[in-house]
Each structure stands twice: as structure tokens, then as C-alpha cells.
Design a protein around this motif. Structure first.
Motif, PDB file in Angstrom:
ATOM      1  N   ALA A  66      18.055 -25.844  14.019  1.00 24.20           N
ATOM      2  CA  ALA A  66      18.801 -24.888  14.835  1.00 24.20           C
ATOM      3  C   ALA A  66      17.975 -23.629  15.091  1.00 24.20           C
ATOM      4  N   VAL A  67      17.241 -23.177  14.084  1.00 29.87           N
ATOM      5  CA  VAL A  67      16.377 -21.996  14.237  1.00 29.87           C
ATOM      6  C   VAL A  67      15.292 -22.273  15.273  1.00 29.87           C
ATOM      7  N   LEU A  68      14.631 -23.420  15.148  1.00 27.37           N
ATOM      8  CA  LEU A  68      13.578 -23.767  16.100  1.00 27.37           C
ATOM      9  C   LEU A  68      14.114 -23.937  17.511  1.00 27.37           C
ATOM     10  N   ALA A  69      15.267 -24.586  17.641  1.00 26.63           N
ATOM     11  CA  ALA A  69      15.862 -24.792  18.967  1.00 26.63           C
ATOM     12  C   ALA A  69      16.167 -23.450  19.623  1.00 26.63           C
ATOM     13  N   ALA A  70      16.717 -22.520  18.864  1.00 29.11           N
ATOM     14  CA  ALA A  70      17.035 -21.193  19.408  1.00 29.11           C
ATOM     15  C   ALA A  70      15.761 -20.465  19.824  1.00 29.11           C
ATOM     16  N   ARG A  71      14.724 -20.548  19.010  1.00 26.44           N
ATOM     17  CA  ARG A  71      13.461 -19.879  19.349  1.00 26.44           C
ATOM     18  C   ARG A  71      12.835 -20.478  20.601  1.00 26.44           C
ATOM     19  N   MET A  72      12.940 -21.792  20.753  1.00 22.65           N
ATOM     20  CA  MET A  72      12.399 -22.427  21.949  1.00 22.65           C
ATOM     21  C   MET A  72      13.118 -21.922  23.194  1.00 22.65           C
ATOM     22  N   LYS A  73      14.419 -21.826  23.113  1.00 18.42           N
ATOM     23  CA  LYS A  73      15.209 -21.402  24.276  1.00 18.42           C
ATOM     24  C   LYS A  73      15.084 -19.912  24.559  1.00 18.42           C
ATOM     25  N   GLU A  94      18.197 -30.722  24.823  1.00 16.28           N
ATOM     26  CA  GLU A  94      16.747 -30.881  24.821  1.00 16.28           C
ATOM     27  C   GLU A  94      16.104 -30.091  23.686  1.00 16.28           C
ATOM     28  N   ALA A  95      16.549 -28.868  23.484  1.00 13.56           N
ATOM     29  CA  ALA A  95      16.004 -28.034  22.408  1.00 13.56           C
ATOM     30  C   ALA A  95      16.276 -28.669  21.048  1.00 13.56           C
TER      31      ALA A  95
END
Length: 105
Positions: A66-73, A94-95
């Protein structure tokens, strides 16, 4: 009876392995279709860290995907050095897929 259970267990394992492999291929294709490829590679540092470095840093951490997905977005800065990562045009799904794939490297 034991041979039958062993056969069924092996068959289920093969099917599950195939599903995991197919999901990994889908995630790889998604990665290849996004701007991520300009700055990140699976096993070598480019502009940003390699996905293997990221996976190692977050290994075993609850909520890492979830942390990585948020940072990607949303983009991020200062996590891996001074070069900022800009926000990426990704859907939530996708994230999530990419974050989970990165953590498996």
C-alpha cells in the motif's frame, strides 16, 4: 488412496504455480507499458533503485504494498536520495499490481 491424494496435491500445486506465473507475466507486461521503465529496472539501479533493492528494503513490512502503491501514484522525494519520483498515471489497481510484483523481486 495415498497415491490419489499425492496426485491431486501435485496437480493443485501445478495449477497454483501456473496462476502465480501468469500473474507475474501480467505484472511484467504492465510494468513494460508504463513510464516506470525509464527510471527503474528489476535488478540494476538506473535513475531510481532497482526493484530488487526496493523488495529487500520493504521485506516483511506490513502494509508495504500500500505504501509503494501510494508513492507510485502520488510521487515521492527523499526516500532513495535527492532525485524525486514524479506522480505516475496509474489506476489504484495498476499501482497495487505493480507494488505487489515489485515486492516479489
Amino acid at each position: 488412496m495415498n497415491k490419489y491424494l499425492l496426485f491431486v496435491g501435485s496437480l493443485l500445486g501445478a495449477v497454483a504455480g501456473g496462476i502465480g506465473s501468469a500473474q507475474a507475466q501480467d505484472a511484467q507486461a504492465l510494468y513494460n507499458s508504463k513510464a516506470c521503465v525509464a527510471c527503474h529496472k528489476v535488478d540494476m539501479r538506473l535513475v531510481g533503485p532497482s526493484y530488487k533493492e526496493i523488495a529487500a528494503k520493504y521485506a516483511g513490512q506490513e502494509g508495504a504494498a500500500a505504501v509503494l502503491a501510494a508513492r507510485m501514484k502520488q510521487g515521492s522525494q527523499g526516500v532513495w536520495g535527492p532525485i524525486p519520483m514524479p506522480p505516475n498515471a496509474l489506476t489504484d489497481e495498476e499501482a497495487r499490481i505493480l507494488a505487489e510484483w515489485i515486492l516479489q523481486q
